[in-house]
Design a protein around this motif. Structure first.
Motif, PDB file in Angstrom:
ATOM      1  N   ARG A  72       0.859  -1.190   0.000  1.00  0.00           N
ATOM      2  CA  ARG A  72       0.000   0.000   0.000  1.00  0.00           C
ATOM      3  C   ARG A  72       0.888   1.230   0.000  1.00  0.00           C
ATOM      4  N   THR A  73       0.279   2.350  -0.161  1.00  0.00           N
ATOM      5  CA  THR A  73       1.030   3.589  -0.034  1.00  0.00           C
ATOM      6  C   THR A  73       0.169   4.582   0.738  1.00  0.00           C
ATOM      7  N   ASN A  74       0.839   5.578   1.312  1.00  0.00           N
ATOM      8  CA  ASN A  74       0.103   6.632   2.018  1.00  0.00           C
ATOM      9  C   ASN A  74       0.998   7.865   2.078  1.00  0.00           C
ATOM     10  N   VAL A 113       7.351   0.059  19.041  1.00  0.00           N
ATOM     11  CA  VAL A 113       5.895  -0.060  19.050  1.00  0.00           C
ATOM     12  C   VAL A 113       5.296   0.633  17.830  1.00  0.00           C
ATOM     13  N   ASP A 114       4.009   0.454  17.693  1.00  0.00           N
ATOM     14  CA  ASP A 114       3.189   1.074  16.653  1.00  0.00           C
ATOM     15  C   ASP A 114       3.553   0.617  15.239  1.00  0.00           C
ATOM     16  N   PHE A 115       2.959  -0.495  14.861  1.00  0.00           N
ATOM     17  CA  PHE A 115       3.173  -1.013  13.508  1.00  0.00           C
ATOM     18  C   PHE A 115       2.101  -0.518  12.529  1.00  0.00           C
ATOM     19  N   GLY A 116       1.435   0.547  12.920  1.00  0.00           N
ATOM     20  CA  GLY A 116       0.318   1.057  12.120  1.00  0.00           C
ATOM     21  C   GLY A 116       0.736   1.619  10.771  1.00  0.00           C
ATOM     22  N   ASP A 117       2.027   1.910  10.608  1.00  0.00           N
ATOM     23  CA  ASP A 117       2.469   2.468   9.323  1.00  0.00           C
ATOM     24  C   ASP A 117       3.240   1.460   8.482  1.00  0.00           C
TER      25      ASP A 117
END
Ligand code: PMP
Length: 766
Positions: free
Chosen positions: A142-144, A213-217
């Motif tokens: 994906r891209t963002n 932490v935070d693998f949301g990206d």
């Protein structure tokens, strides 16, 4: 909170104290009465179930790999799902995932990191990337807005930055990213990366890196982006950011050695990330200024970016890795001054060097050139490297053929015929006999011989301001030279000159048919009045050296008619404008509604490989086949044919003619705006990606502003954009870039031109 408490109870059988956590996303901490802690991350519409599954899988993989890095695993619901859902009383659906709590203080809050910690950070990220080498997940593709590989998308945000110094720094940084990193990324190793090892997400305990932490990206990206992102944050607010960065890079390399190319793109990637941060902040400020979380890194990122902008890329690169591009020596070779001195000893001074501060170039890629300090320049003048400097397809075609066969046209080989056939398909029927030579000059020479053989005459009609080549005969046929500086003032006796069909400065004004026909008739008049039997009319369909002049409608048709009436042939010199550059058509003459008898091609035909061609009809070619052999040792050799064919393939596959049309329109619009703003611009003209603008001190007298044009070109060079002047009065700025440039390149050009032009207005004329 109540709804959350219900969700915890029903989905996990858990209860306890719920505390909201700071951060960019909506996160909560749950502490049970037994003292266990969890983090619950609410999912908004952008976070699909697939993405949550990706977060689940990646954490499991890292955990299983044994990397010394704690990552929060997702705790499954009672029904065994990674994603929890609960419909609250008001009918609103809550979605999210519950994560293990990872202890530690964020590296941003842990004080000055020790060298050991810096190395450790690099090493852990390297290990993480190794552990994820084989990992893949559909949702990661994906891209963002934060996708570092796509950082060039933020070039559109540059105008939002109001501070001129910062705007220029951001413009430079994204230009550097686009030139030095973006073109290489596809060829680098890719994998799923965390993609956000920032100062909040890296956790430290007792002076050691503890967790991430935070693998949301997380997303599938060039693997080296992981390191670049971490560098962009760890270097913030450091007195010697590069020393800190170098430790992290060294640590990373212990775990995962970087390839030469990964090292080469690293500094530009770091700049790409810093640019993303400040550009996103600029965009978000438009939406809401009262959202402090959005701007936490902004000021610090600006400071680092401005620091980097003040440095040469080569020093940035050497600071991080002690190594630079594989194709560049770490030790600077000769300085431009030293090179200049040696050049003056061994190279004739009749050859000029562009710019007041000559450019020492070491490398080209696409629409960019790089100087000896790694500084990128947008090349807006090289219409030779038509499909881009060092286009990999063209390089490969030449290299491959060079290793197989190189001979001459006295043998049969399919490369020659394939290429000749293919080239003819781009031309109107009947133009299908090809001669191959090595330069535009040779091609024009041959075209004149063909015309002479066919007509049995010698007379030549050319247009004023024209340049056709460097041989004795062509200098005598080129008014640009013989009427220019140190020219004899007059051409060869058989050469006659018709006025330039210049709708701006010439006798007949405007681009309308009336002016075109009037100029065409002037051509007829010259033919009539000259005491010569004419063999040919030699002209460019759109005038280059003449000053980027598009003849008014009807000119070429009328001129051709007169030429043919006296039995002469029409030669169109497509050396500058051919091969799709004009956008609407493949050939320049097609825009003029004429079909020539002979077409001359050069410059872009080999994308920089020295080759040229003449294409004509059987009738003319047969007249030339009079017994005397025509031979060019190198013309049409298998390597040139392979390269020429690859150029045609690339133009077609990359749809470069359409690109010239679309980008040409954008360029024209930008230049038109500048003309509205600055009286100095008297005219904007051209077609596709062959354009120009003329500088005048008065729009009434049209007094040429050659000095200003020269200054403009030099100042643009200092801003990383290469332009040059042309026209008999040296006051036309010409723009004829490789066709692969982007809209962002053009927008940047217009921004710089605006600043340079506004400064020029206040410059006293010397
Ligand atoms: N024709 C035109 C229109 C040109 O611009 C040039 C080179 N500038 C030539 C011919 C000569 O080509 P070359 O330098 O390859 O001999």
């Amino acid at each position: 909170m109540r709804a959350l408490a219900e969700l915890f109870a029903s989905e996990y059988g858990l209860s306890g104290r719920i505390v909201p956590l700071g951060g960019e996303n909506e996160n909560y901490q749950l502490e049970t009465s037994e003292g266990y802690r969890y983090v619950f991350k609410l999912a908004d519409d952008q976070v699909s179930g697939e993405l949550i599954d990706l977060e689940y899988q990646i954490a499991e993989r890292i955990h299983a790999s044994g990397v010394e890095l704690k990552v929060p695993r997702i705790i499954k619901t009672r029904s065994g799902k990674a994603e929890a859902r609960q419909t609250a009383m008001e009918g609103v659906e809550l979605r999210g995932r519950l994560l293990e709590f990872v202890r530690g203080v964020s590296v941003g809050d842990a004080g000055e990191p020790s060298k050991e910690l810096q190395r450790e950070l690099g090493a852990r990220l390297g290990e993480l990337n190794i552990a994820l080498t084989e990992f893949d997940h559909p949702a990661a593709h994906r891209t963002n807005s934060w996708d570092l590989a796509a950082a060039a998308q933020h070039r559109a945000a540059v105008p939002l930055v109001k501070d001129p110094g910062r705007q220029r720094a951001l413009d430079w940084s994204l230009h550097y990213f686009s030139a030095a990193a973006a073109p290489e990324l596809d060829r680098l190793p890719h994998s799923v990366i965390h993609a956000d090892a920032n100062d909040e997400n890296v956790l430290v305990a007792k002076g050691h890196v503890q967790g991430l932490v935070d693998f949301g990206d997380c997303l599938y990206n060039p693997t080296v982006c992981e390191l670049a992102i971490a560098l962009a944050y760890i270097m913030l607010e450091k007195s010697d950011p590069l020393a800190v960065g170098a430790e992290v890079v060294a640590g990373y390399q212990q775990a995962r050695p970087l390839s030469d190319m990964e090292i080469a793109v690293l500094p530009a990637l770091v700049c790409g990330r810093l640019s993303t941060t400040v550009a996103m902040a600029a965009v978000r400020r438009q939406i809401d200024t009262d959202h402090p979380r959005w701007f936490v890194t902004e000021e610090r990122a600006w400071c680092l970016l401005e620091k980097f902008y003040a440095m040469a890329p080569v020093d940035l690169a050497l600071g991080l890795t002690t190594k630079i591009r594989p194709d560049q020596d770490a030790e600077p070779a000769l300085t431009p001054d030293e090179l200049r001195e040696r050049r003056d000893r061994h190279i004739g001074r009749a050859l000029s060097v562009a710019y007041d501060r000559p450019l020492s170039v070491v490398r080209g890629r696409g629409q960019y050139l790089f100087d000896d300090r790694g500084q990128p320049y947008l090349d807006l003048v090289n219409n030779v490297c038509h499909v881009g400097h060092c286009h990999p397809r063209i390089v490969e075609a030449g290299q491959k053929q060079m290793a197989v066969l190189n001979t001459n046209t006295r043998y049969l080989y399919d490369g020659l015929t394939n290429y000749a056939e293919r080239l003819s398909t781009t031309l109107p029927d009947g133009l299908e006999v090809c001669f191959f030579v090595n330069s535009g000059s040779e091609a024009n020479e041959l075209a004149l011989r063909l015309a002479a053989a066919f007509t049995g005459r010698e007379g030549l009609l050319v247009l004023d301001g024209g340049y056709y080549g460097n041989t004795s005969r062509l200098i005598g046929s080129s008014p640009y030279k013989f009427r220019g500086e140190s020219g004899q003032g007059q051409g060869a006796p058989s050469v006659h000159v018709a006025p330039m069909p210049d709708g701006y400065r010439g006798k007949h004004k405007g681009q309308g048919r009336e002016a075109g026909v009037a100029y065409g008739n002037e051509t007829g008049q010259v033919l009539k009045e000259a005491d010569t039997e004419f063999a040919a009319f030699l002209a460019e369909p759109i005038l280059s050296c003449g000053g980027q002049i598009v003849p008014p409608d009807g000119f070429m048709e009328t001129a051709f008619q007169h030429v043919r009436e006296v039995g002469a042939v029409c030669i169109m010199d497509e050396v500058q404008v051919g091969f799709g550059r004009v956008g609407t058509h493949f050939w320049g003459f097609e825009t003029q509604n004429v079909i020539p008898d002979i077409v001359v091609m050069g410059k872009p035909i080999g994308n920089g490989h020295p080759m040229a061609a003449v294409v004509t009809t059987h009738e003319i070619a047969d007249a030339f086949a009079n017994g005397m052999e025509f031979f060019s040792t190198f013309g049409g050799n298998p390597i040139s044919c392979a390269i020429g064919l690859a150029v045609l393939d690339v133009i077609e596959e990359e749809q470069l003619q359409k690109r010239a049309l679309d980008l040409g329109a954008r360029l024209r619009e930008g230049l038109g705006q500048l003309m509205d703003e600055f009286l100095l611009i008297g005219d904007v003209r051209g077609v596709g990606l062959f354009q120009g603008f003329e500088l005048v001190r008065s729009r009434t007298t049209l007094e040429p502003a050659a000095l200003e044009a020269n200054r403009l070109v030099n100042r643009m060079r200092d801003r990383g954009v290469l332009l040059s002047t042309d026209g008999p009065l040296h006051n036309v700025i010409k723009i004829k870039p490789p066709l692969v440039l982007t809209e962002d390149d053009l927008d940047m050009t217009i921004r710089h031109l605006r600043v340079v032009l506004s400064n020029l207005m206040y410059t006293k004329n010397a």
